[in-house]
Design an enzyme around this catalytic site. Structure first.
Site, PDB file in Angstrom:
ATOM      1  N   ASP A  66     -21.521  19.805  27.095  1.00  0.00           N
ATOM      2  CA  ASP A  66     -22.771  20.422  27.534  1.00  0.00           C
ATOM      3  C   ASP A  66     -22.710  20.504  29.059  1.00  0.00           C
ATOM      4  OD1 ASP A  66     -25.328  21.140  28.257  1.00  0.00           O
ATOM      5  OD2 ASP A  66     -26.341  19.522  27.178  1.00  0.00           O
ATOM      6  N   LYS A 127     -19.148  20.576  41.666  1.00  0.00           N
ATOM      7  CA  LYS A 127     -19.171  19.303  42.385  1.00  0.00           C
ATOM      8  C   LYS A 127     -18.037  18.392  41.921  1.00  0.00           C
ATOM      9  CE  LYS A 127     -22.085  15.303  43.452  1.00  0.00           C
ATOM     10  NZ  LYS A 127     -23.432  14.686  43.297  1.00  0.00           N
ATOM     11  N   LYS A 165     -28.481  34.300  38.044  1.00  0.00           N
ATOM     12  CA  LYS A 165     -27.280  34.982  38.518  1.00  0.00           C
ATOM     13  C   LYS A 165     -27.337  35.249  40.027  1.00  0.00           C
ATOM     14  CE  LYS A 165     -25.013  34.868  34.752  1.00  0.00           C
ATOM     15  NZ  LYS A 165     -23.819  33.990  34.663  1.00  0.00           N
ATOM     16  N   ASN A 195     -18.315  44.135  26.035  1.00  0.00           N
ATOM     17  CA  ASN A 195     -18.429  43.991  24.583  1.00  0.00           C
ATOM     18  C   ASN A 195     -18.444  42.513  24.214  1.00  0.00           C
ATOM     19  OD1 ASN A 195     -15.805  43.654  25.470  1.00  0.00           O
ATOM     20  ND2 ASN A 195     -14.853  44.464  23.621  1.00  0.00           N
TER      21      ASN A 195
END
Length: 263
Positions: A66, A127, A165, A195
């Protein structure tokens, strides 16, 4: 001296979001160009389902993680370094879309989820990777962040995705500036339409906001927007991962077939 035929030979690369879409294409391109690749994704089952596609097996390590969890990221980097001995390249490709909702409509839970994956994830990974690069006195380490046309435009996603973004562009510029003389490069790739299944993998199950979708459809129709094959973008990322791109840092590269030159 002649250039080797495989541009990432001898390089160890970590690709997040590597079990599907653009991430998988990037991982496959890096392998084809001779790299050792750590393929990471949130979904362990998805990693298992695509494992056979990554060859040769001795050059691949599949690890679920994660990216928004600091402990999971530290473990991911540690396992990658332990397995292959070092890390040379980080590709921050993991990301999720929002529902294309404007700021007046998006709920805070969805906002937080998109920002945690799309911004906090690349921060944590960068980091950890930077500290590894510095610890081994790297001379040409590379971080490639995957942005979007939403890194500069407001019609490519909802409030959360567009904000995330834009933030990745800022993280790229900052990283490039601070580490430009320390053997670490950082560049941003901004793909156009591809795609992939990112919209299908929306951060909830309610689908896209119809009003936001209308805006995108109008722009796409007006510009006759082409759809890129993910392999086209993956080949660009492989170049940025290689030492052949050693002069590039802080670059923002649009891979959109020139569509935004019309705006």
């Amino acid at each position: 001296m002649a250039l080797t035929s495989k541009i990432t030979s001898g390089r160890t690369c970590l690709v997040t979001g590597g079990a599907g879409g653009l991430g998988k294409s990037i991982a496959l391109a890096l392998l084809e160009e001779g790299a050792k690749v750590v393929v990471s994704d949130f979904s362990e089952s998805l990693l298992d389902s695509v494992a056979a596609e990554f060859q040769p097996k001795e050059s691949v390590l599949l690890l679920p993680a994660d990216v928004a969890d600091a402990g999971a990221v530290e473990s991911l980097i540690s396992k990658a370094v332990h397995h292959f001995g070092r890390l040379d390249v980080l590709v921050n490709c993991a990301g999720i879309f929002d529902r294309f909702e404007p700021v007046g409509d998006i709920n805070q839970d969805l906002w937080s989820k998109v920002l945690s994956v799309n911004v906090t994830g690349p921060y944590l990974l960068s980091k950890a990777a930077v500290n590894h690069f510095l610890s081994r006195s790297a001379t040409d380490a590379s971080i490639i962040n995957i942005g979007s046309l939403a890194s500069e435009h407001g019609w490519c996603g909802g409030a959360a995705y567009t904000t995330s973004k834009h933030a990745i562009k800022g993280l790229t510029k900052s990283t490039a500036a601070f580490y430009r003389n320390k053997g670490i490069r950082c560049n941003l790739v901004m793909p156009g339409g591809m795609n992939t299944d990112i919209v299908a993998n929306v951060a909830n199950t309610q689908g896209l906001d119809p009003e936001g979708s209308k805006m995108l459809d109008a722009v796409v129709e007006a510009l006759d927007t082409p759809i890129s094959d993910t392999k086209e973008v993956a080949n660009l990322v492989a170049f940025l991962a290689s030492t052949r791109s050693s002069a590039l840092t802080g670059a923002v590269i649009k891979a959109d077939h020139g569509i935004t030159t019309l705006i």
